[in-house]
Enzyme design. Sequence first.
Site: not given
Ligand code: NDP
Ligand code: 2IT
Length: 444
Positions: A125, A165
């Site tokens: 990561k 992410d």
């Molecule tokens: P994005 O940046 O696309 O979206 C994040 C969302 O969460 C936004 O709506 C953001 O709001 C909100 N957010 C972020 N930080 C905070 C905070 N401190 N308090 C409240 N809201 C918050 O990220 P992802 O959707 O990709 O990721 C979301 C979660 O999913 C993370 O934990 C990530 O690690 C996890 N994840 C993502 C994967 C992926 O493939 N993308 C895979 C597996 C897990 P704002 O825009 O206002 O910051």
């Molecule tokens: O937390 C996660 O598993 C991710 N954000 C996706 C990782 C990846 O390499 O696609």
Amino acid sequence: MSYAYEVLQEVIARNPGEPEFHQAVKEVLETLEPLLKVRKDYQRAGILERIVEPERQIIFRVPWVDDQGKVQVNRGCRVEFNSAIGAYKGVLRFHPSVYLGIIKFLGFEQIFKNSLTGTPIGGGKGGSDFNPKGRSDGEVMRFCQSFMTELYRHIGPDTDVPAGDIGVGGREIGYMFGQYKRIKNAFEGVLTGKGLIYGGSLVRKEATGYGLVYLVNEMLIDNKRSFDGSTVSISGSGNVAIYAAEKATQLGAKVVTMSDSNGYIYDADGINLDTIKLLKEVNRERISEYIIKHPSAEYHQGCSAIWSVPCDIALPCATQNELDGESAKLLIGNGCIAVGEGANMPTTPEAVNILKEGKVLFAPAKAANAGGVATSALEMSQNSIRLSWSFEEVDQKLKDIMVDIYKNISEAAKEYGCEGDLVAGANIAGFIKVADAMLAQGIV
Ligand code: NDP
Ligand code: 2IT
């Protein structure tokens, strides 16, 4: 004192000021106790001491020039945690809260999550405290280029393959890929989540959210419940949240909440995802704008009260520790039957215990959100064979992977005496494969 407890104390002492990392390690080590009782060979080979220590950690300066001509300096890092079963794989996060403790918690979780996918990928990561919010495309590009100018020497399609992410979406991946290709003079699958016209995979964008719903659906079916006709509360409005909402809606659920870091919306009629996609994916606006188009919906400042909205199924998809003990009690009081973690570690340990005691079905992040990285692995396969699979093909593979994960973690929980505890099941099933590979490879 048990072996796991001793190692945990050492982790806390050796990694001061990193509470998120301690939290992630504690959860895993505690749930491994029944396994460690029968597998004494793990202790003899020092598996726990080794698995909690990253194989390599890189911290570097990221200088860039903003639109006003001012020099900005951010900090970048990549934690290459474990390569026992494959090249390091895991995302880059750009958010002002990023520091080593967050990247280490994410990297540690990634080891076991990646193992659960059944694909050959290790755990890593990285990220930066850079905040893309409010920055112009030019500023984001210059930052990404500077970031990659250092990172490129540590990664590669057979070494370490980052993805997106929080704060790292298609735009950032594109800029980083361009800079990598320019420096290395090689067009190779070094990043996943790439654009479809330059090596990306269909379904990668949707994969984490869809995968979450596929896995939670298995858990519901196993307990004679379903998404159909249910009310779903989702936090976040980013990549994971949007596609979780899309798939849940396709399965007959009504999604009534979404949020960003400023507040949440409640739409009793069901959230209009076209509006959310336009706001978030195209215009990069705040979620508060939703009520302009949908005046019957409500906007509430602040995020924590989102879990006070009555729902059958809650899917936290924003960030770590966003669902606390109080929220868990509110969910139970309102009749919530299931929680599925779309974000990484969104539920505090206290909340997990409360949900468990309240008999709420609980799908932990390592399993529930593994669809994203699993589809990244499918993107790597397509890059290697220089072919692209159809949407239906990738979606079917994703579905099969999520069904398998659910089966494996529930069987592991049963085998080790904690039937129904999917947190334990996911940790044990994910750990065994990595630990056995480490045993086979000697003390490295
Ligand atoms: P994005 O940046 O696309 O979206 C994040 C969302 O969460 C936004 O709506 C953001 O709001 C909100 N957010 C972020 N930080 C905070 C905070 N401190 N308090 C409240 N809201 C918050 O990220 P992802 O959707 O990709 O990721 C979301 C979660 O999913 C993370 O934990 C990530 O690690 C996890 N994840 C993502 C994967 C992926 O493939 N993308 C895979 C597996 C897990 P704002 O825009 O206002 O910051
Ligand atoms: O937390 C996660 O598993 C991710 N954000 C996706 C990782 C990846 O390499 O696609």
